[in-house]
Each structure stands twice: as structure tokens, then as C-alpha cells.
Design a protein around this motif. Structure first.
Motif, mmCIF file in Angstrom:
data_model
loop_
_atom_site.group_PDB
_atom_site.id
_atom_site.type_symbol
_atom_site.label_atom_id
_atom_site.label_comp_id
_atom_site.label_asym_id
_atom_site.label_seq_id
_atom_site.Cartn_x
_atom_site.Cartn_y
_atom_site.Cartn_z
ATOM 1 N N ASP A 216 0.855 -1.182 0.000
ATOM 2 C CA ASP A 216 0.000 0.000 0.000
ATOM 3 C C ASP A 216 0.896 1.238 0.000
ATOM 4 O O ASP A 216 2.120 1.138 -0.117
ATOM 5 N N ARG A 217 0.294 2.405 0.134
ATOM 6 C CA ARG A 217 1.063 3.651 0.043
ATOM 7 C C ARG A 217 2.116 3.758 1.148
ATOM 8 O O ARG A 217 3.149 4.408 0.972
ATOM 9 N N LYS B 97 7.732 8.229 0.011
ATOM 10 C CA LYS B 97 6.661 9.038 -0.574
ATOM 11 C C LYS B 97 6.852 9.276 -2.067
ATOM 12 O O LYS B 97 5.874 9.300 -2.832
ATOM 13 N N SER C 41 5.682 6.125 -3.884
ATOM 14 C CA SER C 41 4.218 5.994 -3.844
ATOM 15 C C SER C 41 3.549 6.965 -4.803
ATOM 16 O O SER C 41 2.583 6.610 -5.493
#
Length: 478
Positions: A252-253, A258, A261
Motif C-alpha cells: 500500500d502507500r 513518498k 508511492s
């Protein structure tokens, strides 16, 4: 970005307790109630244990044992009994989870399967070597281990539910300490609190261009038809994913930095991203599959090599800040760390380093024998409250270099445990004790209510005595 997992093997579940016992009895010849056969004389497996609605096969235990040996560790003499005990506890928890409607999402199971497979491949030294060891393809093995991984995740959630209301008060901690025999109180090693201001070398755009161009060249080779996985194995500098063709599995994120993602969740399945930069270096990635809030990706990472000029600029910056701090009579180390440090973990913690072996408690007290030897050597000559001149350090894992200003906040000499100095540690110990007692009491109750049969081979092991002696198992002869 990687996490390592443990080896797990598949198990075989039956639908209900009554049906399981009926079906199992129907398969077993009268001469040996623990042997499964396919013909008059060919034995293919043995039932190591029956617990409620589930059976545990000897092959499950043997494969886990073999995988432990492959990891390079030396198992104790009773290790197979320990493996069986772990399976028994997992089965009981999973069966209770069905009653209590405790579930896990399919995407969580898929993510865990992928994570563990990456670990297996890395430990084995590549996919081909793993497949040789397993005697089957990775795809087949994923299908085999998925039921057990799902059961393991369900068991973890069930255990969390059992202990969700457990907590400790100051009175609990004091009671726990008072009950400890005074002649066997734990001794805590010498500990220190160390602050750091980190200066990472920062390369200019021109210095990094070569590595960006190299990443773009590899991307163009993929775009022109070369195999992504083959190029990743040859050129990617991510040690966790390169042996697996750059495959990162489902995440997932929160599973990525960051920058990664932001790119991964914009792409459709099959699309290849432009080259982008993160703290790790230059990447490009391909989305293999989207599934809800998770994405299956693979990537190639090119890591820039720090130039001497960049390292010298970091030194100049560190020296300049040190002079400013020495001239500032009201200097507050935490303020300088928050503003100038390049370390994201410590800068928002007043510059204080966290005990890496006890991250969950976020304690800043670090045993000196657990410190980076380079840091230990510097602070050994410092007085409490002192700040070091900038020193050059090398990360023992990555080989990356940076400069650090260190601050020695406190020193606690080795001592016997006491409430005044060690309340946080004793609270953690008291909590662990309370959690263990809560879980043990739950298992004691469930063992009395559950049909359990242990194969005679395992009944003499001390680790399994509680299981063998349970009322439900006692009524069945081995």
C-alpha cells in the motif's frame, strides 16, 4: 524498503471438528492411526497432530525444519517439538477466530505472501536456487503457502483480540517489581543518551546527472523490448529486490517512500514510469497489477556515488555550524538538530538517537554495547553535556559517509534494576508478563475444550506436555 520474513509451509484444514475426525479416521488403516497411505505399502506422510478441526502433517514440520537449516542456524535438539507447538497454537487461535468472526483481507494475505517470497528468494540466493531447493516453481509454492499465511495472520489478529484490553498501571509495575526475587534482579548494562546532527553529502545537479542518464538508458532499453527482470538482476542496486528481477510485490502507500508511492499509484497496470529521484537514488518502475489500495510493482534503482567534493561541502557546513553553536552560550542542541540535521529519525526527536532494538518504546537510552563502535569511540572521551567536533562516519551496511556532531546527554552506569531508574523497562517487562499470562490462561481453557491428539513421537517432549495432558487428548490412546 524491505522487510525480512520467516519461512512458512502449507497446512491442510478440514471443514468442521466432527467432519475432520470422521474423514481422518476413514483414511487411516487400523494398524497405524497416524499414517496416510496411497497403496498397500507406500507411506507418503504421517499425521503429527490433530487439534480440533485441523490436522498437522509430519511433512509440514520436516519442511520447516529443513528451511531453518538452510537459513544457517543450528536448531536445538527439541526444535521439531517447538515447531509442532507453534502449529498447535496457531490452529487453536485460527479456530477461535472463526467463532469470533476475526478475519483478514485477501490483499493483506497477498501482500504477506509476496513479502515472504522475496525474503525466501533473497535467503536462497536467487529464484532458481529456491526452486531447486523446494522442488517446485515459485508460483506453485505461493499457492501452497497462502492458506497457512492466511491462517497465521488470522491467528495474530485473534491473539491481539485476546490481549486488547490488557494494560499496566504504575501499581502493576511496582507489584511486579516487588515480587521479583531480590537476589535475581536483572542487571542493566551501561547506557547512554546520545544526540546527533547529521550532515549528508549533497551532490549538485551536475554531479548526479550521470546517474540519472544511466537510469534513463536502462529505461529506454526496457521500452525497446528488453526484459525488465533481467536488467534489474544485472543493474539494479536495490539488494532486496534485484535478485527477484526488481519485484517489490504488493504494497500500500505506506509500503514505499513518498516519492515512490506518488509515482506508483498514478500508473495503470503495465505502464512504466519516467525516471524519478528519492533518498535512495534514481528509479523507474513498472506497475504489474493494481488491487484495491495496493499495487504490485517492480523497479530498477541506480545509486549515485558520493563525490569527494560533496563530502567536503558537508564537512564545511558541519564545521561552520559547530562554530556557531560554540559561540552561542544559550545553544539548545535539540533546536539546532531540528533545523539542520539531515537524519529524519532523530531530528524530530530533539536530535536524540533511538534504541534501534527497542524502537516501539521510542526509548533514547542505548546500551553502550549496542552503539555503533564509531560513535562509542567518540563519546567514550566526552563528558555529560559535551558536544563533539564534527566527525566523519561510515555506515557499516551501506558504506555511505557523512559528518556528525554528537551530544552526550546522559550516562547511566551498569546497575541492578530499581524503580527509580528503570521504571520504563520494568513497565515493559510487567506488560509482557501480563500479556503472556493472559494468553496462557486462554490456551489452558481452550485445550480443555478441544479434541487434541499428538503423535507418540512427540509426546515425550517437555514443550508439548500441556498439550498431551489435556483432558480432550487424554481420552485418545496414541
Amino acid at each position: 524498503m524491505r522487510k525480512l520474513g520467516l519461512f512458512i509451509v502449507s497446512v491442510f484444514l478440514l471443514a468442521t471438528a466432527a467432519q475432520a475426525q470422521t474423514d481422518t479416521a476413514a483414511k487411516l488403516p487400523a494398524a497405524d492411526t497416524n499414517v496416510v497411505r496411497t497403496g498397500p505399502s507406500r507411506t507418503i506422510d504421517k499425521i503429527a497432530a490433530i487439534v480440533g478441526s485441523s490436522i498437522i502433517l509430519q511433512s509440514d514440520i520436516e519442511l520447516q525444519y529443513a528451511q531453518y537449516l538452510v537459513s544457517g542456524q543450528q536448531p536445538p535438539p527439541d526444535f521439531k517439538a517447538v515447531l509442532l507447538q507453534n502449529q498447535l497454537t496457531q490452529k487453536l487461535l485460527a479456530q477461535q477466530a472463526v467463532i469470533d468472526s476475526v478475519q483478514v483481507k485477501d490483499e493483506d494475505v497477498d501482500s504477506e505472501v509476496e513479502r515472504r517470497m522475496r525474503s525466501f528468494i533473497q535467503r536462497a540466493g536467487g529464484q532458481e536456487r529456491l526452486e531447486q531447493f523446494l522442488g517446485r516453481s515459485v508460483i506453485q509454492y505461493k499457492d501452497e503457502i497462502r492458506p497457512d499465511i492466511k491462517e497465521s495472520l488470522v491467528a495474530q489478529r485473534m491473539r491481539a483480540k485476546i490481549t486488547e484490553k490488557v494494560n499496566t498501571t504504575p501499581q502493576d509495575v511496582k507489584r511486579f517489581f516487588d515480587l521479583m526475587p531480590k537476589d535475581s534482579l536483572p542487571t542493566f548494562n551501561k547506557e547512554v543518551e546520545v544526540g546527533e546532527i547529521v550532515f549528508n553529502p549533497k551532490m549538485t545537479k551536475e554531479e548526479k546527472q550521470f546517474y540519472k542518464d544511466k537510469s534513463e538508458e536502462l529505461r529506454q532499453r526496457v521500452k525497446k523490448g528488453e526484459d525488465f527482470g533481467a536488467l534489474a538482476r544485472l543493474y539494479s542496486q536495490d539488494p532486496g529486490s534485484a535478485p527477484d528481477g526488481g519485484d517489490l510485490g504488493f504494497n500500500d502507500r505506506n509500503g514505499f517512500v513518498k516519492e515512490f508511492s506518488a509515482v506508483a499509484f498514478k500508473l495503470k497496470a503495465g505502464e512504466i514510469s519516467p525516471v524519478f529521484e528519492s533518498d535512495f537514488g534514481f528509479h523507474f518502475l513498472q506497475v504489474i497489477e493494481r488491487r484495491g489500495e495496493q499495487v504490485h510493482t517492480r523497479h530498477i534503482l541506480v545509486v549515485p556515488v558520493t563525490t569527494p567534493a560533496a563530502l567536503e561541502r558537508a564537512k564545511v557546513t558541519a564545521d561552520s555550524l559547530y562554530k556557531v553553536m560554540k559561540a552561542d552560550k544559550t545553544a539548545d542542541f535539540s533546536t539546532y538538530a531540528a533545523v539542520f540535521s539531515d537524519d529524519k529519525d532523530s531530528k524530530y526527536n530533539g536530535g536524540m538517537m533511538l534504541n534501534a532494538e527497542n524502537v516501539q518504546t521510542r526509548t533514547t537510552y542505548i546500551p553502550t554495547d549496542k552503539l555503533d563502535p564509531q560513535i562509542a569511540l567518540v563519546i567514550d572521551t566526552m563528558k555529560v553535556g559535551a558536544t563533539s567536533t564534527p566527525k566523519l562516519f561510515t555506515d557499516p551496511q551501506t558504506g555511505k559517509k557523512n559528518y556528525k556532531i554528537l551530544y552526550l546527554k546522559s550516562v547511566t552506569d551498569a546497575h541492578k534494576a530499581n524503580l527509580e531508574q528503570d521504571f520504563a523497562k520494568l513497565k515493559e517487562m510487567a506488560m509482557d508478563d501480563k500479556l503472556n499470562r493472559t494468553v496462557s490462561q486462554w490456551f489452558d481453557k481452550r485445550r480443555k475444550e478441544t479434541f487434541i491428539k499428538i503423535d507418540a513421537e512427540y509426546q515425550a517432549y517437555p514443550a508439548l506436555q500441556k498439550w498431551v495432558a489435556s483432558p480432550a487428548s487424554a481420552q485418545v490412546k496414541p
